[in-house]
Scaffold this active site. Structure first.
Site, short mmCIF file in Angstrom:
data_model
loop_
_atom_site.label_atom_id
_atom_site.label_comp_id
_atom_site.label_asym_id
_atom_site.label_seq_id
_atom_site.Cartn_x
_atom_site.Cartn_y
_atom_site.Cartn_z
N LYS A 1178 -2.76 -10.65 8.31
CA LYS A 1178 -3.19 -9.86 7.09
C LYS A 1178 -3.58 -11.00 6.35
O LYS A 1178 -2.23 -11.43 6.27
CB LYS A 1178 -2.47 -8.39 7.04
CG LYS A 1178 -3.18 -7.89 5.98
CD LYS A 1178 -2.18 -6.33 5.86
CE LYS A 1178 -1.22 -6.05 4.77
NZ LYS A 1178 -0.73 -4.93 4.14
N ASP A 1210 -6.84 -6.47 3.80
CA ASP A 1210 -6.18 -5.52 2.54
C ASP A 1210 -7.23 -5.63 1.58
O ASP A 1210 -6.64 -6.99 0.63
CB ASP A 1210 -4.56 -5.32 2.66
CG ASP A 1210 -4.64 -4.92 1.57
OD1 ASP A 1210 -4.97 -4.09 1.35
OD2 ASP A 1210 -2.65 -5.06 1.44
N GLU A 1236 -7.65 -2.13 4.93
CA GLU A 1236 -6.88 -1.87 4.16
C GLU A 1236 -7.82 -1.50 3.52
O GLU A 1236 -7.89 -2.77 2.57
CB GLU A 1236 -5.44 -1.92 4.42
CG GLU A 1236 -5.03 -2.30 5.17
CD GLU A 1236 -3.28 -2.95 4.43
OE1 GLU A 1236 -2.74 -2.53 3.90
OE2 GLU A 1236 -2.62 -3.78 5.03
N ASP A 1259 -3.31 2.37 3.25
CA ASP A 1259 -2.23 2.58 2.33
C ASP A 1259 -1.95 3.01 0.66
O ASP A 1259 -0.81 4.23 0.89
CB ASP A 1259 -2.71 0.63 1.76
CG ASP A 1259 -0.88 0.50 1.28
OD1 ASP A 1259 -0.20 1.04 1.38
OD2 ASP A 1259 -1.48 -1.44 1.86
N LYS A 1287 4.60 2.13 3.05
CA LYS A 1287 5.61 1.47 2.27
C LYS A 1287 6.96 2.23 2.17
O LYS A 1287 6.39 2.60 1.23
CB LYS A 1287 5.22 1.05 0.83
CG LYS A 1287 4.28 -0.02 1.68
CD LYS A 1287 3.55 -1.34 -0.27
CE LYS A 1287 2.83 -1.95 0.66
NZ LYS A 1287 1.77 -1.77 1.31
#
Length: 1723
Positions: A1178, A1210, A1236, A1259, A1287
């Site tokens: 990533k 991301d 993301e 996210d 997360k």
């Protein structure tokens, strides 16, 4: 002055010609029975002395229940006395008799310890069975000697006298007057007193009844309209609501007014004696003959201009006058009240036929005679609903029925539909309907309905017209053999002779009486009377002989049926201690694995009794959909598991082989015969041999599996009466907990699958319908799939907040059931719509009917009945149209037969327009295709007040597929539950609540570990060379020594600071001690949220996400340690490191690159990672000035690593939509796995997907969702969103993370677990959790038979950032020698936890919980000394000192948790305010010792000022709640030299109006008097019953809070503080607020409407007082609303309050720093 609606106590002469004549007059010496004139303050209810059976019933007079503020100058000028009503709520009673006995026993107990007060009002109330009985009870009081005696109907939809007979109107029945109210207009000047007495009813649900502008004159035996009014509170009353009835008795006394307590009790006992004369057991069937005869004997006069008004005292505020409410407020339009033996008045109660005589000239011929007698006798038997089919031969009956004043007729051209309509009416009303048909096949068309009625014990009376004998078997037109036409399906048959005057007409009456007796006796069912008629069938005159009426004189002069069938009630069964019932009770007592089944229940009283049985047995209970308890509504949020264990989803749990093999009951009680679920029936058969007890009223054998061992023929109420008198059986906690877990798992799975399937499915329809139902509605379910879907997927437990029962009785029976009916006698699909319409008439509710399309088409003539809208409330019919018989797609035949045959001969597919059918019949039609459309349509149908057909489009194939998915997932969930239960059954002894172990202690160690590079989540400080990660390690110790570790490591970018975290941890350290760990917690299906609320007492959403994550981690690890297992194994017990599933116990890891540097440098770094073994990378993007530069990095990396490596990007929401699209246009060929959060605005995410075609992952969007997760995720089901990055520390723990992962996997998206740079401790838990969701995904793929996707690389590559770890032996993540990839081992992660040793070099400090210092301070004043109990937490050297002041009834202990939470930032002190807790007052000298010192708010403030001087020389912050808030505010305004700032929680500056203060002062004086007179416990029961505490009552620790309040040992001093510190005695501070310079923080609870308004007014005042040009108000004063809380916000939701206090403390510090140059220099 406004006129007040009060009760006149004088008897004025007639002032108008309007009066009501009665047939009898009373002698002049007689006085009005309950309004006798008396020179004293109180009047008496007296029966005329001429009556030898008279009884004296005394009533206490008050000036009013409430007064008008601002316009009651005479009240202010005199003394004002408010009497507080003390209410005792007794345990719910099984029957009315038992309810009355409960009240009697309570009064007897009160007599043994009578109140010491000279005056008072006591009220005893008890919940009793809910079926309508009030009218029947009124009718049975023919010889009453207690007045007033009244009945009022609650029918508000244009009530008529017919409605009384039709469907059992709810109402109120009462007699006697405990209290009445007088007004000024009815008294002479000599009667005025300077003392005015009023009734205070802040927390008591009391209704006052009476009349406006009506007076009574006994001398003229008349009533008239004139100035004045009277109102009273009955001595004994029954008030009926939906779902519950209340029986209440009220006692009132005053020694100074010739009505002592003893006299009040004697008065009550006389009324009780009157009540005891009622034949309570015979009140179930209220027949019209008793109503008519009663009203006739009462000489009632009817006046439709008079309405009986009423007022709920609980709903009124102190600023309302009674007249204002009732003049334009609620009233009863249907009532009858008897004021004396000769005076009664009614409205809409009379049929105007009571004085009619039967005359022979009204009957033209013998057919008319017979038909009229038949119809009249039916009406006398209580049969007033007639279903008439058109026909010639039945003309005499039809004409007689349609012209009878009490009969309600409905007509339909289809006899089959008509008969089913009659079945529906009888189901709803429990009273037979009468069906009239012509001869021939018209009779045969009744057979399907007759079969249904016979099979399900529904009473019907069939009157079938016939040809005379001479036309039988002679080829006459429309003539068939109607004798015994229905064979064994009727309980009684009789063929009358053809109408003739040669036979006594008595035969008609006795035949009808006998038939109805058969129909309504067990076993109830249809009866058939064949009625031949010769021509002429019309009303043409024909000579007939009156001699046939011989013997009917007494019948014609009365309203009674000819023959009365009398049932002698007995209850010897319950006393049969040595007989068969004793044997049954012994079987129940010995049960180890008891199971209670509640089948089809027909009456509300049966449901009531069943619910009491559930509570008494505390056995796992399986409620059938027709029981009324399957769709129950939750009334209160108390802990219910201990008493009520409902297993709603056993049907789907039994899809699991493991469950079927495990479930073995030894004693089964089945109440009600029928069970809908086939799987449950099969399970019951499998349990055999066992003790199987079947209870039902009928004698028939309902035992298809032949397993019943004890058949008890009794009503549910009778059986419950025996059972409740016996000792409660022993409870098998493990058996109950296991079934609870099983049901919880399956219920969650079903709910999850339905809510995440976004097309409108048939299970979704069932769920939506059940959620839409209100307590005032009822459900009629069709057969086939409709009833099964509602039974399997119906929803319950939704909180019902607008309910009288919730207000009054929300603790012992915390449910409101939902009446549900269906045709399950023969379970056919014919006549369902017609039955539903009849059911709506009979039950008098707003009915929602749900049926399938084939059932609907089978009964389209029911639309003709629906269109008539006669004598019922509007209906909603939901038709699920899947174009055929969908049930066959779910049967085994669907898998074995040719699809063409299935379509043609089983599905019977059609293309009929349901809309067209509705249009043809003039019925509103709505077509819905989505869940939202269905919800809107159902809502609209409730408010439009018209009948409506809602057509739901469905598909047989889609329906079959979704049902299959539901079954498979439910089976999987059940297997999971059994695996957990199997493990626990071996290792643990589980209590009834699933209790495993208690938490002994928790420690928190703050760590700081170095990182080798800056975290990618934060902006880099380029001047820094060292980077650190900080957080807390939680160490949770269980009482058996097991230890669980968790990590709390927030990032400030996630709106959490370490200081805020520390405060929450300090709070948790205190509240978590002693908390019980439940075996439910590893389920992660709402179990943690429930545990946090019920055990810690805080709403789960108030805990910071990182704190909740660490807490869940610690608890799960503690459970794993206790079971010598791993976190993965307790989440998924059947899987261990040995890889029994065939899946790897390794977790693939995605690498992370910050993307700083040139594209080539980044590409080389990526290549290095690939060489190390990473298969996924990533890259952080959107950190450069131009998206094109980021695209260049992606392009170069892809070029270097090739296409076999998964690339992710991301953007962290750093791009605008335009920038994101620009980036996307350059990397379309780079084959990104996903990007993301590409855009700043989450509303642009879908738009980005569609614009660019790039796969997107969520996210930050996920992290921002804390509540209603599934509901908010629904809009992200778009296929362009391919992944969610989870997360756990951001989303709020493993439970929320698991839910999001499950949602993603169900939608075919990737669920990627991502770390937020946690230490090895957090990573070890995440590794195991990642494996768990991978295995979960494999299960999902297996169920939906999709190809198993490769394992996902999870975002745990942050381990590379850790230079050191919190453990001495760091977590190792290596390259797997077999695969060659970087993978994390579950075994290594578990081993890391088991061998965990803290690296002490990483520990900065520890939190172990502050100790509370308790001591006493003495404060001396001029006249007395005050000994204050002080509680202190925190460092004494801290200059930030906070003084906490509790509310009335509280102590300083109330603040301990809050004080401990902020003790790291301040020195926290709380006290027991004077007269509370352990604080005492002692007078100086013996002279004044007998007189208590005044404790005004000024005196208390002075005491606190002196106390502060002893504690510290610096200013303090004062935090007060309620009474303490008023003191804190007073000190902030009057002692500003000592107060740095004040926090006012639910406080006020006082009352502005002088009159309002007078009222409040009197009210609090009354409360104080009541507290001393009746004791603390009784006082608190009434105090906390008030509406102000509604939210607090729903708190799981409410009982614990109340118990703590009972520790006060000086009730007299407590009462003094209530009186002296009354807001009525406090001088208002509103003007002072305008000059306030002391910073104020005004805090209110979200649900505390009253004090939210006050706080806003206060805020406006203090801000108005400051100079607007300085713009200082926004900095000095604040107003904060605490979510999910009411008046007691500091107890209900303390964590947001703690945050608000910390911020206020911080703002005060900044302000002081700015204003103090010396401190700035020192800093």
């Amino acid at each position: 002055m406004k006129p007040q609606l009060l009760l006149s106590h004088t008897l004025s002469p007639p002032l108008s010609n309007f009066h009501f004549r009665t047939n009898r007059s009373l002698p002049r010496a007689t006085t009005l029975t309950f309004l006798t004139r008396n020179s004293r303050r109180f009047d008496f209810l007296r029966v005329p002395p001429q009556n030898p059976n008279s009884m004296v019933v005394e009533a206490v007079r008050f000036d009013g229940p409430v007064i008008e503020i601002g316009e009651s100058s005479e009240i202010v000028n005199g003394d004002l006395v408010l009497e507080t009503c003390i209410t005792r709520t007794l345990s719910p009673a099984l029957t009315l008799e038992q309810g009355l006995q409960s009240i009697k026993e309570a009064v007897e107990k009160l007599k043994l310890d009578p109140p010491s007060s000279a005056s008072g009002v006591f009220r005893f109330q008890v919940a009793v069975p809910p079926s309508p009985k009030a009218l029947n009870l009124f009718c049975r009081q023919l010889e009453s000697s207690v007045y007033p005696l009244f009945f009022v109907s609650k029918n508000t939809d244009n009530p008529t006298y017919k409605s009384l007979y039709l469907n059992g109107s709810r109402g109120v029945f009462g007699f006697g007057a405990a209290i009445y109210f007088t007004d000024s207009s009815s008294r002479t000047s000599g009667e005025w007193s300077l003392t005015k007495r009023y009734l205070s009813t802040d927390s008591t649900f009391i209704i006052v009844y009476g009349f406006m502008d009506i007076n009574s004159n006994i001398e003229s035996s008349s009533m008239m309209h004139e100035a004045g009014s009277y109102f009273f509170i009955p001595q004994i009353e029954i008030d009926e609501y939906e779902g519950v009835s209340f029986l209440a008795a009220t006692l009132a006394w005053n020694n100074s007014c010739l009505c002592s307590f003893e006299e009040a009790v004697r008065s009550y006992e006389l009324s009780l004696k009157q009540a005891s004369c009622i034949s309570w057991s015979a009140t179930d069937n209220c027949h019209s003959e008793s109503i008519r005869s009663t009203l006739r004997k009462l000489n009632v006069v009817e006046d439709k201009t008079v309405t009986m008004v009423y007022m709920n005292l609980l709903s009124l505020g102190g600023r309302k006058v009674m007249a204002d409410i009732t003049k334009e407020g609620p009233c009863f339009c249907q009532f009858c009240i008897r004021l004396s033996p000769t005076i009664a008045i009614s409205n809409n109660m009379l049929d105007h036929t009571s004085e009619e005589c039967y005359t022979t000239r009204d009957w033209a011929n013998i057919n008319t005679v017979w038909a009229s007698l038949i119809i009249e006798e039916c009406s006398r038997l209580g049969l007033t609903y007639f279903c008439v089919a058109p026909g010639s031969r039945s003309s005499p009956l039809a004409v007689a029925a349609s012209t009878h004043p009490l009969i309600t007729c409905i007509v339909c051209f289809d006899e089959r539909s008509l008969a089913f309509h009659a079945v529906g009416y009888a189901r709803g009303s429990h009273n037979p309907a009468v069906v009239i048909t012509s001869s021939g096949t018209a009779v045969s068309n009744l057979l399907p309905a007759v079969v249904e009625a016979s099979q399900d014990f529904v009473p019907l009376l069939l009157l079938t017209a016939d040809r005379p004998p001479e036309l039988q078997a002679a080829g006459a037109n429309q003539s068939i053999n109607q004798v015994n036409h229905f064979g064994s399906f009727v309980r009684f048959f009789f063929s009358l002779p053809a109408a003739t005057d040669q036979i006594p007409a008595r035969v008609l009456l006795t035949t009808l009486d006998s038939a109805v007796h058969w129909a309504t006796s067990s076993p109830r069912g249809p009866v058939h009377i064949n009625c031949p008629f010769r021509e002429p069938l019309e009303n043409s005159p024909s000579i007939w002989m009156p001699s046939c009426l011989k013997g009917l004189d007494f019948w014609m002069s009365s309203t009674q049926p000819f023959t009365k069938y009398i049932h002698v009630w007995h209850s010897h069964a319950c006393n049969d201690t040595h007989g068969q019932m004793a044997e049954v009770l012994n079987v129940i007592q010995r049960a180890k694995n008891g199971l209670l089944l509640i089948g089809e229940l027909h009456t509300e009283d049966d449901i009531w009794a069943a619910l009491l049985m559930v509570k008494h047995l505390s056995w796992p209970t399986i409620p059938d959909i027709l029981s009324g308890l399957r769709l129950r509504r939750l009334l209160s949020l108390s802990k219910l598991e201990e008493k009520f264990i409902f297993v709603d989803h056993l049907d789907h749990a039994l899809l699991s082989d493991s469950v079927r093999g495990w479930l073995q009951a030894d004693v089964i009680i089945q109440v009600g015969s029928r069970i809908t679920s086939k799987r449950i029936s099969q399970m019951l058969e499998k349990c055999s041999p066992c003790s199987y007890i079947m209870v039902d009223k009928h004698p028939c054998r309902h035992d298809p599996s032949h397993i019943v061992t004890h058949r008890i023929q009794s009503t549910v109420v009778e059986f419950a009466n025996c059972l409740l008198k016996a000792r409660s059986p022993n409870k098998n906690s493990k058996w109950s907990s296991f079934l609870q877990i099983l049901n919880m798992m399956v219920a969650w799975e079903i709910s999850f699958q339905i809510s995440t399937h976004y097309s409108l499915t048939e299970p979704q329809v069932a769920r939506t319908i059940s959620e839409t139902l209100s307590p005032e509605s009822a459900l009629f379910v069709g057969n086939s799939m409709a009833i099964r879907d509602v039974d399997m997927y119906g929803h319950n437990w939704s909180e019902c907040i607008h309910s009288t029962s919730a207000t009054m009785f929300n603790t012992e029976l915390p449910f409101h059931w939902m009446r549900v009916a269906g045709n399950r006698g023969a379970s056919g699909i014919d006549g369902l719509l017609s039955t539903a319409v009849g059911f709506a008439v009979g039950c008098n509710k707003q009915v929602l009917c749900v049926i399938g399309d084939v059932s609907f088409l089978h009964d389209t003539n029911g639309l003709a009945l629906l269109n008539q809208r006669k004598s019922r409330k509007p209906m909603t019919v939901v038709v699920i149209n899947n174009q055929g018989g969908a049930i066959f797609s779910l049967l085994p035949i669907a898998e074995t037969i040719d699809p063409r045959i299935l379509q043609q001969y089983f599905y019977t597919c059609h293309n009929v327009s349901i809309c067209g059918l509705c249009k043809a019949h003039g019925v509103k039609h709505l077509l819905v295709q989505t869940k939202r459309e269905l919800q809107d349509a159902l809502l609209a149908s409730q408010y439009d007040k018209i009948d409506c057909v809602i057509e739901v489009e469905s598909s047989i194939d889609a329906n079959a597929t979704f049902h299959s998915i539901l079954r498979k997932f439910a089976s999987q969930a059940a297997n999971h539950a059994v695996s957990i239960l199997s493990r626990l059954s071996v290792q643990d002894s589980i209590s009834h609540e699933g209790f495993l172990c208690k938490i002994l202690t928790m420690e928190c160690s703050r760590f700081r570990i170095p990182l080798c590079a800056p975290p990618t989540l934060t902006l880099v400080d380029h001047e820094s060379t060292k980077f650190y990660r900080e957080g807390y390690i939680l160490s949770l110790c269980l009482e058996d020594g097991s230890v669980g570790l968790g990590e709390v490591a927030p990032f400030e970018m996630h709106r959490e600071s370490l200081l805020e975290i520390e405060q929450q941890l300090r709070f948790l350290l205190h509240v978590i001690k002693g908390a019980k760990i439940s075996c439910f917690l590893p389920l992660l299906n709402g179990s943690f949220s429930s545990w946090i609320w019920n055990n810690l007492g805080v709403p789960p959403c108030s805990i910071f996400p990182s704190v909740r994550c660490g807490l869940e981690m610690a608890i799960l690890n503690a459970i794993a340690a206790r079971q010598s297992s791993s976190l993965l194994n307790i989440l998924r017990p059947q899987i261990d490191e040995g890889d029994k599933s065939g899946r790897s116990s390794k977790v693939k890891i995605s690498a992370l690159i910050d993307s700083n540097g040139t594209p080539l440098e980044v590409a080389y770094a990526a290549t290095t990672l690939v060489e190390e073994g990473f298969t996924a990378i990533k890259l952080k993007v959107a950190r450069r000035g131009n998206p094109i530069h980021d695209a260049a990095v992606i392009q170069e990396v892809r070029k270097m690593v090739g296409y076999q490596i998964e690339l992710r990007a991301d953007a962290n929401r750093n791009w605008t939509f335009e920038e994101a699209v620009q980036f996307g246009s350059f990397i379309k060929d780079c084959n990104l796995q996903y990007i993301e959060e590409p855009v700043q605005d989450e509303n642009d995410i879908i738009k980005f997907c569609e614009e660019t075609g790039l796969p997107v992952a969520l996210d930050e969007t996920i992290g921002s969702i804390q509540e209603n997760i599934l509901e908010k995720l629904a809009k992200y089901s778009h296929p362009g969103i391919v992944a969610v990055v989870i997360k756990p520390s951001v989303i709020g723990g493993f439970e929320n993370a698991a839910l999001v992962a499950r949602w993603a996997q169900n939608q075919g998206k990737m669920a990627v677990v991502s770390a937020a740079f946690e230490s090895g401790l957090g990573l070890s838990a995440y590794i195991q959790f990642s494996c768990y969701i991978e295995l979960q995904n494999a299960d999902i793929c297996k169920v939906i038979k999709s190809e198993l996707v490769p394992s996902i690389a999870h975002g745990l590559g942050t381990y590379r950032w850790l230079e050191e770890d919190v453990a001495t032996d760091p977590l190792r993540v290596d390259r797997d020698p077999n695969s060659g990839f970087i993978e994390a081992s579950v075994s290594d992660a578990n081993r890391y936890l088991q061998r965990f040793q803290i690296n002490h070099n990483s520990i900065c400090s520890k939190l172990t919980g502050e100790q509370v210092s308790r001591y006493q301070l003495t404060v001396d004043t001029k006249n007395f000394s005050c000994f204050l109990k002080v509680y202190e937490v925190g460092q004494r050297t801290n200059d930030n000192i906070i003084l906490f002041l509790h509310g009335f009834l509280g102590t300083g202990e109330d603040w301990i948790t809050v004080m401990k939470a902020i003790s790291g930032s301040a020195r926290c002190i709380s006290i027991d305010l004077p007269c509370h807790g352990e604080s005492k007052i002692r007078n100086h000298g013996a002279k004044d010792a007998a007189q208590d010192p005044s404790l005004s708010i000024e005196v208390v403030a002075d005491i606190l000022d002196k106390m502060i001087n002893q504690i510290t020389p610096v200013k303090v912050i004062c935090v007060g709640y309620s009474m303490g808030a008023r003191i804190a505010l007073h000190m902030a305004l009057r002692f500003s030299d000592k107060i740095k700032g004040a926090v006012v929680i639910a406080g006020s500056p006082g009352l502005k109006d002088k009159e309002a203060r007078e009222v409040r002062k009197a009210k609090d004086d009354s409360r104080a008097h009541s507290l001393v007179a009746h004791g603390l416990q009784l006082f608190m029961e009434n105090w906390y019953a008030g509406d102000l505490w509604k939210s607090l009552r729903g708190h799981p620790h409410f009982a614990q809070i109340v118990t703590s309040r009972l520790q006060h040992d000086d009730v007299k001093s407590l009462a003094q503080s209530l009186s002296d510190l009354s807001v009525g005695r406090q001088q208002p501070l509103w003007e002072d607020l305008k000059h306030c310079k002391t910073p104020l923080l005004l805090v209110t609870g979200e649900k505390d409407t009253k004090f939210k308004t006050i706080a806003q007014e206060m805020f406006d005042e203090v801000c108005h007082g400051l100079k607007s040009g300085d713009n200082l108000w926004n900095e000095i004063h604040e107003i904060v609303e605490i979510p999910n809380s009411g008046h007691a916000a500091h107890l209900e939701n303390p964590l947001p309050l703690i945050s608000a206090l910390r911020q206020f403390l911080s703002s005060l510090g900044k302000r002081e720093f700015v204003s103090n140059p010396k401190r700035r220099i020192e800093s």
